[in-house]
Design an enzyme around this catalytic site. Structure first.
Site, PDB file in Angstrom:
ATOM      1  N   GLU A 184      -4.245   5.652   6.367  1.00 41.96           N
ATOM      2  CA  GLU A 184      -3.044   6.313   7.420  1.00 41.96           C
ATOM      3  C   GLU A 184      -3.274   7.611   7.728  1.00 41.96           C
ATOM      4  OE1 GLU A 184      -0.540   5.190   8.925  1.00 41.96           O
ATOM      5  OE2 GLU A 184      -0.752   2.996   8.260  1.00 41.96           O
TER       6      GLU A 184
HETATM    7  C1  LIG Z   1      -8.277   0.452   0.395  1.00 41.10           C
HETATM    8  C2  LIG Z   1      -7.961   0.946   1.936  1.00 41.10           C
HETATM    9  C3  LIG Z   1      -7.305   0.079   2.721  1.00 41.10           C
HETATM   10  C4  LIG Z   1      -7.298   0.463   4.057  1.00 41.10           C
HETATM   11  N1  LIG Z   1      -6.587  -0.354   5.031  1.00 41.10           N
HETATM   12  C5  LIG Z   1      -6.923  -0.399   6.280  1.00 41.10           C
HETATM   13  C6  LIG Z   1      -6.091  -1.198   7.274  1.00 41.10           C
HETATM   14  O1  LIG Z   1      -5.419  -1.904   6.842  1.00 41.10           O
HETATM   15  N2  LIG Z   1      -6.448  -0.981   8.378  1.00 41.10           N
HETATM   16  C7  LIG Z   1      -7.400  -0.163   9.124  1.00 41.10           C
HETATM   17  O2  LIG Z   1      -7.479  -0.001  10.127  1.00 41.10           O
HETATM   18  N3  LIG Z   1      -8.057   0.829   8.068  1.00 41.10           N
HETATM   19  C8  LIG Z   1      -7.701   0.786   6.714  1.00 41.10           C
HETATM   20  N4  LIG Z   1      -8.299   1.603   5.839  1.00 41.10           N
HETATM   21  C9  LIG Z   1      -9.341   2.482   6.567  1.00 41.10           C
HETATM   22  C10 LIG Z   1      -8.725   4.047   6.458  1.00 41.10           C
HETATM   23  O3  LIG Z   1      -7.782   4.448   7.349  1.00 41.10           O
HETATM   24  C11 LIG Z   1     -10.051   4.888   6.539  1.00 41.10           C
HETATM   25  O4  LIG Z   1     -10.782   4.837   5.423  1.00 41.10           O
HETATM   26  C12 LIG Z   1      -9.656   6.458   7.051  1.00 41.10           C
HETATM   27  O5  LIG Z   1      -9.138   6.353   8.227  1.00 41.10           O
HETATM   28  C13 LIG Z   1     -10.932   7.370   6.922  1.00 41.10           C
HETATM   29  O6  LIG Z   1     -11.864   6.704   7.721  1.00 41.10           O
HETATM   30  P1  LIG Z   1     -13.363   6.765   6.956  1.00 41.10           P
HETATM   31  O7  LIG Z   1     -13.166   5.878   5.687  1.00 41.10           O
HETATM   32  O8  LIG Z   1     -14.583   6.153   8.050  1.00 41.10           O
HETATM   33  O9  LIG Z   1     -13.690   8.478   6.526  1.00 41.10           O
HETATM   34  P2  LIG Z   1     -14.285   9.150   7.598  1.00 41.10           P
HETATM   35  O10 LIG Z   1     -13.520   9.400   8.980  1.00 41.10           O
HETATM   36  O11 LIG Z   1     -15.688   9.227   7.755  1.00 41.10           O
HETATM   37  O12 LIG Z   1     -13.840  10.529   6.736  1.00 41.10           O
HETATM   38  C14 LIG Z   1     -14.780  10.992   5.752  1.00 41.10           C
HETATM   39  C15 LIG Z   1     -14.292  12.481   5.269  1.00 41.10           C
HETATM   40  O13 LIG Z   1     -14.384  13.532   6.418  1.00 41.10           O
HETATM   41  C16 LIG Z   1     -13.217  14.089   7.064  1.00 41.10           C
HETATM   42  N5  LIG Z   1     -13.168  14.179   8.302  1.00 41.10           N
HETATM   43  C17 LIG Z   1     -13.553  13.123   9.267  1.00 41.10           C
HETATM   44  N6  LIG Z   1     -13.405  13.570  10.455  1.00 41.10           N
HETATM   45  C18 LIG Z   1     -12.658  14.926  10.394  1.00 41.10           C
HETATM   46  C19 LIG Z   1     -12.246  15.820  11.265  1.00 41.10           C
HETATM   47  N7  LIG Z   1     -12.315  15.597  12.519  1.00 41.10           N
HETATM   48  N8  LIG Z   1     -11.524  16.774  10.663  1.00 41.10           N
HETATM   49  C20 LIG Z   1     -11.649  17.149   9.485  1.00 41.10           C
HETATM   50  N9  LIG Z   1     -12.103  16.342   8.516  1.00 41.10           N
HETATM   51  C21 LIG Z   1     -12.422  15.091   9.184  1.00 41.10           C
HETATM   52  C22 LIG Z   1     -12.108  13.006   6.315  1.00 41.10           C
HETATM   53  O14 LIG Z   1     -11.043  13.696   6.165  1.00 41.10           O
HETATM   54  C23 LIG Z   1     -12.689  12.478   5.057  1.00 41.10           C
HETATM   55  O15 LIG Z   1     -12.488  13.452   4.182  1.00 41.10           O
HETATM   56  C24 LIG Z   1      -8.350   1.457   4.598  1.00 41.10           C
HETATM   57  C25 LIG Z   1      -8.909   2.095   3.875  1.00 41.10           C
HETATM   58  C26 LIG Z   1      -9.184   1.896   2.454  1.00 41.10           C
HETATM   59  C27 LIG Z   1      -9.781   2.773   1.409  1.00 41.10           C
END
Ligand SMILES: Cc1cc2nc3c(=O)[nH]c(=O)nc-3n(C[C@H](O)[C@H](O)[C@H](O)COP(=O)(O)OP(=O)(O)OC[C@H]3O[C@@H](n4cnc5c(N)ncnc54)[C@H](O)[C@@H]3O)c2cc1C
Length: 626
Positions: free
Chosen positions: A476
């Site tokens: 979220e």
């Molecule tokens: C158990 C679980 C359930 C989930 N359920 C859903 C779901 O139902 N539907 C859905 O759509 N998604 C879901 N998600 C996905 C979740 O919303 C994403 O994991 C999250 O948005 C982060 O994306 P990412 O994992 O690709 O990390 P990334 O976006 O790659 O981020 C990695 C790190 O880099 C940082 N970062 C990235 N961009 C920036 C920026 N511009 N500025 C500063 N810092 C940054 C982040 O804060 C983080 O610490 C779920 C994830 C998990 C683990």
């Protein structure tokens, strides 16, 4: 003190939730009907959820090649929740709902978070159906939303992709019109989707007859090109199984395939999936809109709202989703607090220091080994960890309920009050989501610490609470993204009116507290913290450089959040002071508030130091120096 009396105090004494009955929408309700909802949820959570929290952790979801298998307890819990009517509790009477205030709904759902946070996917199903009620066509509401509220179908939110999480503008799932007659489908303009969605919670299971995926995808323009950025994103209903215009299953599978289950640190009662849309695993008959043999492969999706307005539709329900995530974090924090409190009252270990003896004028600590051991709750350091947990978790619970009350105000208040509630929610939502995700997780860590070595084993529940809670800083909107939203957007929007509005509410509490000897010192401390937050906001943006301002967005959010929590504690203390002097609730509230003001609020100055000076230490270090 257990959850129910705490909820009753916050809902009825502090927030005066009963007064909501004066609103036309809630006129049929009373304290009795609110209590009946709380009683029912407390009972179902105690009987169907709590006993199986460890079961769902150990018996992870598995895929047998055809179906996802979950423990029977999850099926039973899901059914009991749907039968309670809670899926549609807040909906209109015409929709089969109870027109329950969101404040009560959010409080009642807390029992499930406390008992077993990952067993139900109701938050997603409700969010999905609520979105369709606002943005869907009549047919989409009737076929998808109503069946979700009835518990026949469940819902997902498919935003993330393997290569696009925080940056949704970079999603690559595509949607193309499905034939020349694509606009004439009774369920909405029909498209074919191809792409992969990662991390989808509750993305596959057999808990319900069907799964309604809400999927973000990009529609190419007439030139075949994709509009870059979030403007190009549209929203689609993609059912797992095809349905007719009456909501009956046609017997056809849509082309949505489970590519795999993710094996998670915690929150294992809910499946988490990688879904492939339109890879051709399930072909559709020609009379289902074509298929591999007809108009080409692709999962069938029905457009929701207008093309290219997908993110706007999605964000419609973000406030409530984020309050839901914050509340889940609070409930896990409280679960750890209650467990460690019980343990601390039971575990004998060591003795208290007795009067110091001076040897050559040097103080020395002595202990009398002949005395029986004390229970660890008697050690000051254990009490520190208990009070920290109490101040984080009960304070954050009050914040979530306050935000839920704002949601009701936004929907049923007089125009000016409703508008103020909307703007306050804009500013408070990143805090409501992120503060408990960080500090109630810290509370879980302290609950483990209080258990000593036993806390690090699976013989006690606290390690699971920590693992389950660790998710909340990630989904979220990650912690970093929420912080950027707060400092980069929310405190600036409408010329800073939201921040001013919040400051007005904080100052009103300060004024009431200043005249009370028990609270005057806290009130002055809060006034100081608020002034520092406002000054730091200006200093962060003094050069107008987003890079400089946002480099320290997380310390800013921590300081902002601590200031908000101090305000909440001061306000709750005003109510607690009305209780009899001998009341344990009164002593507990004032003790937790004092802990927060003495041990936590002073951190605000340190966090804001780097914000105000636009400290470049992190942003400027050359990559090779890491
Ligand atoms: C158990 C679980 C359930 C989930 N359920 C859903 C779901 O139902 N539907 C859905 O759509 N998604 C879901 N998600 C996905 C979740 O919303 C994403 O994991 C999250 O948005 C982060 O994306 P990412 O994992 O690709 O990390 P990334 O976006 O790659 O981020 C990695 C790190 O880099 C940082 N970062 C990235 N961009 C920036 C920026 N511009 N500025 C500063 N810092 C940054 C982040 O804060 C983080 O610490 C779920 C994830 C998990 C683990």
């Amino acid at each position: 003190m257990s959850l129910r009396p705490t909820l009753d105090f916050l809902l009825y004494d502090w927030l005066e939730a009963e007064k909501l009955n004066g609103r036309e929408r809630f006129a049929d309700h009373s304290r009795e009907t609110f209590d009946a909802v709380l009683d029912t949820c407390e009972r179902i959570a105690r009987e169907k959820y709590a006993p199986f929290n460890r079961t769902v952790d150990i018996e992870e979801p598995r895929f047998d090649g055809e179906k996802v298998i979950l423990p029977q307890a999850t099926h039973d819990a899901n059914r009991a929740y749907a039968e309670s009517g809670m899926l549609s509790a807040a909906q209109d009477y015409e929709e089969g709902g109870m027109q329950l205030p969101y404040t009560i709904e959010a409080a009642a759902n807390g029992f499930f978070g406390l008992a077993s946070v990952s067993m139900g996917s109701s938050l997603l199903t409700k969010g999905n159906a609520n979105l369709l009620l606002v943005h869907g066509t009549q047919a989409q509401k009737a076929v998808f939303a109503r069946n979700e509220f009835a518990g026949r179908f469940s819902g997902t939110m498919c935003l993330s992709e393997p290569q696009a999480g925080s940056s949704l503008s970079d999603i690559s799932t595509r949607a193309v019109p499905d034939g020349d007659d694509f606009e004439s489908d009774p369920l909405g303009p029909r498209y074919r989707l191809k792409g992969n969605k990662m991390w989808i919670s509750a993305g596959d299971h057999e808990l319900t007859e069907n799964i309604v995926h809400l999927v973000l995808a990009k529609i190419p323009g007439p030139d075949g090109k994709i509009i870059p950025g979030t403007r190009g994103i549209s929203l689609f209903i993609v059912p797992k199984k095809m349905v007719d215009a009456k909501g009956q299953l046609t017997g056809e599978r849509n082309d949505v395939a489970l590519a795999g289950l993710n094996h998670k640190l915690g929150w294992r009662g809910t499946t988490n999936t990688l879904l492939n849309f339109g890879e051709g695993k399930f072909s559709l008959r020609a009379d289902q809109g074509g298929g591999l043999d007809g108009r080409g492969a692709g999962a069938i999706g029905y457009l929701v709202g207008q093309p290219h307005q997908g993110l706007r539709c999605m964000f419609h329900m973000m406030n409530e989703a984020r309050i839901g995530v914050g509340t889940a974090a609070v409930m896990l924090g409280l679960a750890g607090y209650y467990a460690s409190l019980a343990y601390a009252k039971d575990r004998p270990q060591g003795r208290l220091p007795v009067e110091s003896k001076s040897r050559d004028g040097v103080p020395a600590v002595a202990k009398d080994a002949a005395q029986p051991q004390v229970r660890i709750i008697e050690h000051a350091d254990v009490r520190r960890m208990l009070l920290a947990q109490k101040s984080y978790c009960e304070g954050a619970l009050a914040l979530e309920l306050y935000c839920a009350r704002l949601v009701d105000e936004q929907h049923t208040g007089a125009p000016q009050a409703a508008d103020e509630a909307r703007l306050l929610l804009e500013v408070l939502t990143p805090i409501a989501k992120s503060w408990p995700s960080e500090f109630c997780l810290e509370a879980n860590s302290m609950a483990i610490q209080i258990h000593g070595g036993y806390g690090y084993t699976r013989d006690f529940p606290v390690e699971q609470y920590w693992r389950d809670n660790r998710l909340n800083m990630i989904h979220e909107g990650t912690h970093g993204i929420q912080a950027t939203d707060l400092l980069g957007r929310k405190v600036l929007m409408e010329n800073g009116r939201g921040l001013q509005l919040l400051a007005g509410r904080v100052n009103a509490t300060i004024e009431r507290a200043l005249v009370l000897p028990e609270l005057a010192v806290h009130a002055n401390a809060l006034a100081g913290a608020l002034a520092q937050v406002r000054a730091a906001t200006r200093a962060a943006w003094a050069t107008g450089s987003a890079g400089e301002a946002l480099a320290n967005a997380v310390p800013y959010m921590q300081a902002f959040g601590h200031t908000v929590l101090a305000w909440i504690w001061l306000d709750v203390s005003l109510t607690a002071l009305q209780l009899p002097a001998t009341s344990a609730r009164r002593a507990g509230c004032l003790g937790a508030a004092t802990y927060f003001f003495h041990y936590e609020l002073p951190k605000v100055a340190a966090w804001l130091q780097v914000v105000s000076s636009r400290d470049p230490t992190c942003a400027a270090l050359p990559e090779e120096a890491f």
